[in-house]
Enzyme design. Sequence first.
Site, PDB file in Angstrom:
ATOM      1  N   ARG A 182      77.456  -9.122  62.144  1.00 30.64           N
ATOM      2  CA  ARG A 182      76.859  -8.581  63.370  1.00 30.64           C
ATOM      3  C   ARG A 182      75.879  -9.547  64.038  1.00 30.64           C
ATOM      4  O   ARG A 182      75.945  -9.752  65.256  1.00 30.64           O
ATOM      5  CB  ARG A 182      76.139  -7.249  63.063  1.00 30.64           C
ATOM      6  CG  ARG A 182      77.037  -6.041  63.063  1.00 30.64           C
ATOM      7  CD  ARG A 182      76.482  -4.959  62.167  1.00 30.64           C
ATOM      8  NE  ARG A 182      76.394  -5.435  60.792  1.00 30.64           N
ATOM      9  CZ  ARG A 182      77.445  -5.456  59.960  1.00 30.64           C
ATOM     10  NH1 ARG A 182      78.614  -5.032  60.373  1.00 30.64           N
ATOM     11  NH2 ARG A 182      77.316  -5.910  58.737  1.00 30.64           N
ATOM     12  N   THR A 183      74.976 -10.115  63.273  1.00 23.91           N
ATOM     13  CA  THR A 183      73.927 -10.926  63.899  1.00 23.91           C
ATOM     14  C   THR A 183      74.522 -12.165  64.560  1.00 23.91           C
ATOM     15  O   THR A 183      74.252 -12.448  65.732  1.00 23.91           O
ATOM     16  CB  THR A 183      72.873 -11.342  62.852  1.00 23.91           C
ATOM     17  OG1 THR A 183      72.333 -10.159  62.246  1.00 23.91           O
ATOM     18  CG2 THR A 183      71.746 -12.104  63.528  1.00 23.91           C
ATOM     19  N   LYS A 203      75.565 -31.703  52.278  1.00 22.10           N
ATOM     20  CA  LYS A 203      75.361 -33.103  51.899  1.00 22.10           C
ATOM     21  C   LYS A 203      73.890 -33.402  51.616  1.00 22.10           C
ATOM     22  O   LYS A 203      73.532 -34.546  51.331  1.00 22.10           O
ATOM     23  CB  LYS A 203      75.855 -34.021  53.017  1.00 22.10           C
ATOM     24  CG  LYS A 203      77.306 -33.809  53.407  1.00 22.10           C
ATOM     25  CD  LYS A 203      77.671 -34.670  54.611  1.00 22.10           C
ATOM     26  CE  LYS A 203      79.082 -34.407  55.087  1.00 22.10           C
ATOM     27  NZ  LYS A 203      79.429 -35.187  56.302  1.00 22.10           N
ATOM     28  N   ARG A 236      69.834 -18.472  60.784  1.00 21.57           N
ATOM     29  CA  ARG A 236      69.684 -17.625  59.599  1.00 21.57           C
ATOM     30  C   ARG A 236      69.688 -18.524  58.379  1.00 21.57           C
ATOM     31  O   ARG A 236      70.512 -19.437  58.262  1.00 21.57           O
ATOM     32  CB  ARG A 236      70.810 -16.591  59.491  1.00 21.57           C
ATOM     33  CG  ARG A 236      70.825 -15.885  58.128  1.00 21.57           C
ATOM     34  CD  ARG A 236      71.683 -14.664  58.104  1.00 21.57           C
ATOM     35  NE  ARG A 236      71.086 -13.594  58.879  1.00 21.57           N
ATOM     36  CZ  ARG A 236      71.585 -12.360  58.936  1.00 21.57           C
ATOM     37  NH1 ARG A 236      72.685 -12.059  58.281  1.00 21.57           N
ATOM     38  NH2 ARG A 236      70.988 -11.431  59.653  1.00 21.57           N
ATOM     39  N   HIS A 252      63.290 -10.425  60.178  1.00 23.99           N
ATOM     40  CA  HIS A 252      64.534 -10.356  60.945  1.00 23.99           C
ATOM     41  C   HIS A 252      64.159  -9.811  62.332  1.00 23.99           C
ATOM     42  O   HIS A 252      64.488  -8.670  62.682  1.00 23.99           O
ATOM     43  CB  HIS A 252      65.536  -9.438  60.244  1.00 23.99           C
ATOM     44  CG  HIS A 252      66.951  -9.604  60.715  1.00 23.99           C
ATOM     45  ND1 HIS A 252      67.283 -10.278  61.870  1.00 23.99           N
ATOM     46  CD2 HIS A 252      68.121  -9.160  60.193  1.00 23.99           C
ATOM     47  CE1 HIS A 252      68.587 -10.247  62.031  1.00 23.99           C
ATOM     48  NE2 HIS A 252      69.119  -9.582  61.022  1.00 23.99           N
TER      49      HIS A 252
END
Length: 306
Positions: free
Chosen positions: A51-52, A80, A101, A129
């Site tokens: 969703r986000t 890496k 995120r 959030h």
Amino acid sequence: MKHLISPLDLSVTELDEILTLAEEIIEEPKKYSNVCNGKKIATLFYEPSTRTRLSFEAAMLNLGGSVLGFSSADSSSASKGESVADTIRVISSYADICAMRHPKEGAPQVAANYSSIPVINAGDGGHNHPTQTLTDLLTIKNLKGRLDTLTVGFCGDLKFGRTVHSLINALVRYENINFVLISPEELKIPDYLRKEVIEENHIPYKEVKVLDQVMPELDILYMTRVQKERFFNEEDYIRLKDSFILDGKKMELAKEDMLVMHPLPRVNEIATEVDKDKRAVYFKQAEYGVYVRMALIMKLLEVAGC
């Protein structure tokens, strides 16, 4: 240049401006369909999201902009060993705004420290959030007509749930808010949140272990998943889990205008029979996430139309 790392980065006035703009977008989406023409958002998602991430991308596309980014750390140079600081320096040359995120708390703040474009925290570990909080506030404001004089129940994982922590931080700034905290002992809200946010702001609250007994007093029920992996043993989980499953029988105890919210994804904490109840607004809540992120992008980019 402004970033959004915590809900507290926005004043109440700024919150209200974003929510008002989001409501205007809901009413006239075509009016805003080209305001970000030529602008790009980078979605840097170091952990899985449905969703986000997709709502950020839909928001920018709805505004006439474009999208670039990655959906997991494995598909980025983080695999890496590249640092967040170096990644954001590079991305700042490619995009106009960034949504990040990250599983590590504080990573979006590190990015903001090195970025030359606005950074939006799309979730960092169990910390914050803020755009889910904007989504939650828009849902409450649009469907209840107010953000004050509410009794809000939080149910489930209150210890690790970043959506719970962020929404509590935001709601304490409004008048006549009461909290009912419903969780097993193992998943109670962190002490710092109770003492430094709820108690220091003199917010009335109580903590209970059974959902049924408080259903009649709630204006909002914010459900979260009780996470089996957080329990020390299987017996405790089995003993407690059924107390935190919302079903039709429990809904009979609630007010006729109570809203049931959930940041999703849902597992089994809300029975599918509840989906038919008009008070179940969690899918509408997900839809509102696009509109509020459209408004936030506009505000941070300071595009015409804000």
